[in-house]
Design an enzyme around this catalytic site. Sequence first.
Site, PDB file in Angstrom:
ATOM      1  N   ASP A 132       0.556  -0.794  -0.577  1.00 46.11           N
ATOM      2  CA  ASP A 132       0.492  -0.301  -0.037  1.00 46.11           C
ATOM      3  C   ASP A 132       0.305   1.009  -0.468  1.00 46.11           C
ATOM      4  O   ASP A 132       1.461   0.722   0.903  1.00 46.11           O
ATOM      5  CB  ASP A 132      -0.718  -0.303   1.240  1.00 46.11           C
ATOM      6  CG  ASP A 132      -1.902   0.917   0.836  1.00 46.11           C
ATOM      7  OD1 ASP A 132      -2.477   1.233  -0.210  1.00 46.11           O
ATOM      8  OD2 ASP A 132      -2.778   1.312   2.000  1.00 46.11           O
TER       9      ASP A 132
ATOM     10  N   ASN B 174      -9.783  -3.167  -6.666  1.00 42.81           N
ATOM     11  CA  ASN B 174      -9.556  -1.957  -7.285  1.00 42.81           C
ATOM     12  C   ASN B 174     -10.405  -1.672  -8.521  1.00 42.81           C
ATOM     13  O   ASN B 174      -9.852  -0.652  -9.113  1.00 42.81           O
ATOM     14  CB  ASN B 174      -7.889  -2.475  -7.450  1.00 42.81           C
ATOM     15  CG  ASN B 174      -7.082  -2.324  -5.808  1.00 42.81           C
ATOM     16  OD1 ASN B 174      -6.416  -3.273  -5.582  1.00 42.81           O
ATOM     17  ND2 ASN B 174      -7.644  -1.262  -4.933  1.00 42.81           N
TER      18      ASN B 174
HETATM   19  C1  IPE Z   1      -5.151  -2.907  -0.208  1.00 43.19           C
HETATM   20  O1  IPE Z   1      -5.136  -1.807  -0.564  1.00 43.19           O
HETATM   21  C2  IPE Z   1      -5.736  -3.959  -1.702  1.00 43.19           C
HETATM   22  C3  IPE Z   1      -3.799  -3.665  -2.674  1.00 43.19           C
HETATM   23  C4  IPE Z   1      -2.646  -3.441  -1.767  1.00 43.19           C
HETATM   24  C5  IPE Z   1      -3.777  -4.101  -3.646  1.00 43.19           C
HETATM   25  P1  IPE Z   1      -6.276  -0.858  -0.971  1.00 43.19           P
HETATM   26  O2  IPE Z   1      -5.695   1.024  -1.203  1.00 43.19           O
HETATM   27  O3  IPE Z   1      -6.568  -0.796  -2.300  1.00 43.19           O
HETATM   28  O4  IPE Z   1      -6.945  -0.480   0.290  1.00 43.19           O
HETATM   29  P2  IPE Z   1      -7.687   0.222   0.631  1.00 43.19           P
HETATM   30  O5  IPE Z   1      -9.272   0.961   0.019  1.00 43.19           O
HETATM   31  O6  IPE Z   1      -7.451   1.836   1.970  1.00 43.19           O
HETATM   32  O7  IPE Z   1      -8.763   0.016   1.889  1.00 43.19           O
HETATM   33  C1  IPE Z   2      -0.885   0.375  -3.747  1.00 43.49           C
HETATM   34  O1  IPE Z   2      -0.945   2.462  -3.326  1.00 43.49           O
HETATM   35  C2  IPE Z   2      -1.279  -0.561  -4.894  1.00 43.49           C
HETATM   36  C3  IPE Z   2      -3.166  -0.910  -5.116  1.00 43.49           C
HETATM   37  C4  IPE Z   2      -3.564  -1.061  -4.253  1.00 43.49           C
HETATM   38  C5  IPE Z   2      -2.890  -1.338  -6.609  1.00 43.49           C
HETATM   39  P1  IPE Z   2      -2.139   2.462  -3.053  1.00 43.49           P
HETATM   40  O2  IPE Z   2      -2.559   2.504  -5.305  1.00 43.49           O
HETATM   41  O3  IPE Z   2      -3.435   1.179  -2.843  1.00 43.49           O
HETATM   42  O4  IPE Z   2      -1.859   3.551  -3.085  1.00 43.49           O
HETATM   43  P2  IPE Z   2      -2.237   4.739  -1.601  1.00 43.49           P
HETATM   44  O5  IPE Z   2      -2.987   3.688  -1.197  1.00 43.49           O
HETATM   45  O6  IPE Z   2      -3.675   5.388  -2.741  1.00 43.49           O
HETATM   46  O7  IPE Z   2      -0.975   5.970  -1.156  1.00 43.49           O
HETATM   47 MG    MG Z   3      -3.744   2.782  -1.463  1.00 42.95          MG
END
Ligand code: IPE
Ligand code: IPE
Ligand code: MG
Length: 243
Positions: free
Chosen positions: A17, A65
């Site tokens: 994340d 996602n």
């Molecule tokens: C969880 O991260 C999913 C992945 C890392 C693939 P998200 O960024 O999608 O989760 P939330 O929305 O903050 O819970």
């Molecule tokens: C994790 O990083 C990757 C995926 C969930 C695919 P994020 O895209 O969730 O990054 P933040 O949470 O917006 O910083």
């Molecule tokens: Mg995220």
Amino acid sequence: MNYENLKIPNHVGIILDGNGRWAKSRGLNRSAGHKAGYENLKELCVHILDVGVKYLSVYAFSTENFKRSEEEVGYLMNLVAKKFKSDAKFFMKNDVKVVFSGVRENLRKDVLESMDYVTNLTKDNKKGVFNVCINYGGHLELTDMTKKISKLVKEDKIKIEDINEELISKSLYQDLPPIDFLIRTSGEQRVSNFMLWQLSYAEFYFPKVHFPDFNKEEFNKALIEYTKRDRRFGGINYETKSN
Ligand code: IPE
Ligand code: IPE
Ligand code: MG
């Protein structure tokens, strides 16, 4: 780093994340964050398996996602279809067996082809298993497992009495041991539908650092933290001083 004094978990899970926040803090677009995250993941995966972890599961793309913009989803899918495929050699060289967890439905044909290509090529590798969760949801995995087992019952292949924890584990997307240590980067303290069955007794660790900066040194810090944890599994460790 002297790894002999550290406890090494058998199965590590990472919720990748913070790619977006990493990019934002540098004035870059979200895609740049995902690219940096991917490059970091490649190197980190080899380091984690090199120190003796046998299974590494990472959450790369959740079923939820797909709610993100077409552009962002497209970029992430291109990473799997192109970068991951061209890195098959890298995983071969490092003896890493790559598997995927999730549903194929809704994934592009070139993404599926890349996943199949890497899986087939690396299937006999021995250093450790790199389980990449793409189009993955924990509730969906449990729902699919329930359907799989119900079908076996319906077709008289097993009896209801044969359903046990071992059969459930084997009927998930991949037959993996329980996760010992779960890391979620970027400070968020939630599971977001990741490997609900496998996390039952995992130790949790929430570093503040965004995933592209979660490098070998950060992982080594995580191992020091894991070594300090007193895992009990519902029992009592009578040899620990605090008891
Ligand atoms: C969880 O991260 C999913 C992945 C890392 C693939 P998200 O960024 O999608 O989760 P939330 O929305 O903050 O819970
Ligand atoms: C994790 O990083 C990757 C995926 C969930 C695919 P994020 O895209 O969730 O990054 P933040 O949470 O917006 O910083
Ligand atoms: Mg995220």
